[in-house]
Motif scaffolding. Structure first.
Motif, PDB file in Angstrom:
ATOM      1  N   VAL A 143       0.882  -1.161   0.000  1.00 26.06           N
ATOM      2  CA  VAL A 143       0.000   0.000   0.000  1.00 26.06           C
ATOM      3  C   VAL A 143       0.923   1.215   0.000  1.00 26.06           C
ATOM      4  O   VAL A 143       1.701   1.421   0.924  1.00 26.06           O
ATOM      5  CB  VAL A 143      -0.902   0.035   1.251  1.00 26.06           C
ATOM      6  N   TYR A 145      -0.027   4.476  -0.559  1.00 29.47           N
ATOM      7  CA  TYR A 145      -0.645   5.696  -0.018  1.00 29.47           C
ATOM      8  C   TYR A 145      -2.073   5.366   0.383  1.00 29.47           C
ATOM      9  O   TYR A 145      -2.750   4.597  -0.302  1.00 29.47           O
ATOM     10  CB  TYR A 145      -0.648   6.774  -1.100  1.00 29.47           C
ATOM     11  N   GLU A 146      -2.536   5.924   1.486  1.00 27.78           N
ATOM     12  CA  GLU A 146      -3.915   5.717   1.904  1.00 27.78           C
ATOM     13  C   GLU A 146      -4.367   6.933   2.682  1.00 27.78           C
ATOM     14  O   GLU A 146      -3.679   7.380   3.596  1.00 27.78           O
ATOM     15  CB  GLU A 146      -4.017   4.461   2.764  1.00 27.78           C
ATOM     16  N   ARG A 148      -8.229   9.448   3.593  1.00 24.47           N
ATOM     17  CA  ARG A 148      -9.647   9.678   3.367  1.00 24.47           C
ATOM     18  C   ARG A 148      -9.843  11.173   3.157  1.00 24.47           C
ATOM     19  O   ARG A 148      -9.499  11.976   4.027  1.00 24.47           O
ATOM     20  CB  ARG A 148     -10.460   9.174   4.563  1.00 24.47           C
ATOM     21  N   LYS A 153     -12.451   7.556  -0.074  1.00 28.57           N
ATOM     22  CA  LYS A 153     -11.253   6.883   0.413  1.00 28.57           C
ATOM     23  C   LYS A 153     -10.291   6.767  -0.765  1.00 28.57           C
ATOM     24  O   LYS A 153     -10.674   6.274  -1.829  1.00 28.57           O
ATOM     25  CB  LYS A 153     -11.623   5.500   0.941  1.00 28.57           C
ATOM     26  N   GLN A 155      -6.707   5.298  -2.199  1.00 30.11           N
ATOM     27  CA  GLN A 155      -5.593   4.369  -1.969  1.00 30.11           C
ATOM     28  C   GLN A 155      -4.751   4.276  -3.230  1.00 30.11           C
ATOM     29  O   GLN A 155      -5.297   4.252  -4.336  1.00 30.11           O
ATOM     30  CB  GLN A 155      -6.125   2.968  -1.654  1.00 30.11           C
ATOM     31  N   GLU A 170     -12.309   1.923  -2.669  1.00 24.01           N
ATOM     32  CA  GLU A 170     -12.002   0.499  -2.876  1.00 24.01           C
ATOM     33  C   GLU A 170     -12.396  -0.045  -4.247  1.00 24.01           C
ATOM     34  O   GLU A 170     -12.564  -1.253  -4.417  1.00 24.01           O
ATOM     35  CB  GLU A 170     -12.584  -0.358  -1.757  1.00 24.01           C
TER      36      GLU A 170
ATOM     37  N   LYS B 112      -7.956  -2.629   9.292  1.00 25.92           N
ATOM     38  CA  LYS B 112      -8.377  -2.768   7.896  1.00 25.92           C
ATOM     39  C   LYS B 112      -9.332  -3.948   7.764  1.00 25.92           C
ATOM     40  O   LYS B 112      -9.394  -4.825   8.629  1.00 25.92           O
ATOM     41  CB  LYS B 112      -7.179  -2.910   6.956  1.00 25.92           C
TER      42      LYS B 112
END
Lengths: 366, 366
Positions: A143, A145-146, A148, A153, A155, A170, B112
């Motif tokens: 992952v 980058y994540e 909100r 959201k 990612q 997602e 998660k």
């Protein structure tokens, strides 16, 4: 940290699973075979019902847990689950599971059997749906980058074969591998953008803007609501967006951060017109009826977009997976409701990071 | 006839799942939430161990069965399984399962969570592995043909987007969508086959022979062991093989049914030489060491093939998925062992029905 779940299923002669006694016999054969691979197997629990057949829990030291269901219609499902510590060999290897499937199919005299590749759980998210809700496993290893944002959201995941991938709420959006997506959306080679005025609705990943600028348009204005998406893509998807999200404004283009409907209204009031408007916003929803927030939004976008198009202008947008015939048909019906009337053509391409063929629309006044 | 299995997994703070009491608390929260969706949920069985955590079986009328595991490291897996009669709505819709995942992640305060698309079991086989053992779900709607020859299990399945697909021993081989496979194998555009003499080892689907004949070679001989594969492909894959498997022999080509090693030996004895030899046989095995039957077979093929090649001839063959670096490396090491010495180049293409990028080799005398 990950658990592995390996699913097997077998279709048996339904005359052999119709009553409790028969299901018990099948369960016994199954257990005998499993004991060859799991010598310390114990039966922990079982239940029976005339309507729903047999269910049992087997385990080896409470570590590998196996559940079995035998439905009265002849279907037998077998779920094997265990924890797999980092760097350890799995209890059932790929080949081991293949062999087990073959042996069980033989011993159970199954009409057919299948073994699903081991599912990895608790690790990095790697399973995402296709537009027709099939499971796709990506070779995601990180992952990147994540975050909100106020809107969604965001990612960015790294796939070994597709490069960095953007996911919004997602759902797969675009990856470094997907130049074909942008080229099919813009009909590269078939459309001439030189000297043209263009408006992009959405397009926060910057790929469309980046490719359009290579075709020498007069000016491009891009209306994107989500500042954070652009920051993330600028940093991690520069392969597909170059430096357009970094600069934000040159003589040739301008990115405006805001609600595209507000700006479309402003353009309508000013009498501003474009040769091309790109709808690079939310995907067409997969629903049976054209109702709900997203469909309202699609209609609003249509109505406003065609008011800023020159008479010979074009509205270009993505559709959905080409298998989603119901959703695509609803989308087309919305187009048919527009006044003045419009007509459309379609193009399609297999998009690597979607793992499926995608449909794109080109809409003009009729 | 099908069952649905929907898998969820959540990563929790490991400080909240370290002892039995904590796991019981988590299980209680989970059960409360599940009862909103499954009002008649009952706890049928549970077990605990300090090493392997908590496991429980919940069910609603013995119909929908839910198993829960809470590992002490913080991973929680949830498996929902029920029988789905033809034409009935699933207990958990795609959107319903998405919502459940979001609610559970929130209530469990998960770091998660992920929900896998529903897996369909007992229906037509649709799950096959990629070369790196990822799960791929095909949109297969029909088994068109199935038989067992003396050499292998032969299946032709119909995919809505890929057309008819050939599977040998349950591994994807080629589909109607895969012209790119054949074109990349033969380096169309880069190689000139006009007036050349060509030998194909294997190639039973007929696609390579069909495409080569379009390039006006002097003569092609194809050595395929499995008569039944050719009959099946002739009937169901004519999109990619035309009528070459029907005719079997013209002035321009000949298909010989037999063991290619025997015929290679015969050609060596006769001093017969080719401009191109194609290795269109078994895939490179995915193993850590170059041992076993398949590797022996690969070495035998290499040794004999280079003896029937003209000094400036080329040996062209498929490799494996480009992510299978270990298997590909072993293959290359076998090439490096050959005497006289050879050198190679590679090409690659994303093959639609493999759902991944595939590597191809072009080998010449050094």
């Amino acid at each position: 940290m990950a658990a592995q779940t390996i699913l097997f299923d077998f279709t048996l002669d339904k005359d052999k699973t119709g009553d409790e006694k028969q299901r018990q016999d099948v369960a016994k054969i199954l257990r005998n075979e499993l004991e060859h691979i799991f010598p310390q197997l114990e039966l922990a629990y079982c239940m029976e019902s005339p309507e729903n057949g047999y269910f049992a829990v087997l385990h080896e030291n409470k570590d590998t847990v196996i559940t079995v269901r035998i439905f009265q219609h002849g279907l037998l499902t077998l779920n094997v689950e265990y924890f797999l510590p980092e760097g350890k060999e799995p209890v059932l290897s790929f080949e081991g599971a293949m062999r087990l499937e073959k042996v069980l199919a033989l011993k159970l005299k199954a009409v057919k059997g299948q073994k699903l590749p081991a599912l990895k759980r608790g690790d990095v998210a790697r399973y995402f749906p296709s537009s027709d809700e099939r499971i796709i496993e990506y070779d995601i290893d990180k992952v990147v980058y994540e975050a909100r944002s106020p809107f969604q959201k965001i990612q960015i995941m790294h796939s070994k074969t597709l490069g960095n991938m953007l996911l919004l709420d997602e759902l797969q959006n675009i990856a470094e591998s997907d130049l074909i997506y942008t080229e099919t959306l813009m009909c590269r080679g078939a459309e001439n953008y030189e000297g043209k005025e263009i408006c992009i609705l959405g397009g926060g990943d910057g790929a469309l803007l980046y490719e359009l600028l290579k075709e020498n348009p007069k000016h491009v204005v891009m209306l994107e609501i989500d500042e954070l998406v652009m920051q993330a893509c600028n940093k991690y998807l520069s392969v597909i967006c170059g430096d357009v999200l970094e600069k934000r404004k040159t003589d040739q283009y301008e990115i405006i951060v805001g609600d595209c409907v507000d700006y479309l209204k402003k353009f309508i009031a000013e009498g501003r017109k474009f040769d091309y408007v790109f709808g690079d916003l939310t995907d067409i929803p997969i629903t049976d009826t054209p109702e709900g927030e997203t469909w309202d939004f699609i209609r609003t976008i249509f109505e406003h977009s065609f008011q800023v198009l020159k008479p010979d202008g074009k509205y270009l947008t993505h559709g959905n997976g080409s298998t989603c015939t119901v959703g695509l048909r609803l989308f087309e019906e919305q187009l048919e409701l527009l006044r003045p009337k419009v007509k459309f053509t379609t193009t399609k391409a297999f998009v690597p990071s979607f793992m499926e063929e995608w449909l794109f629309y080109q809409v003009t006044f009729a």
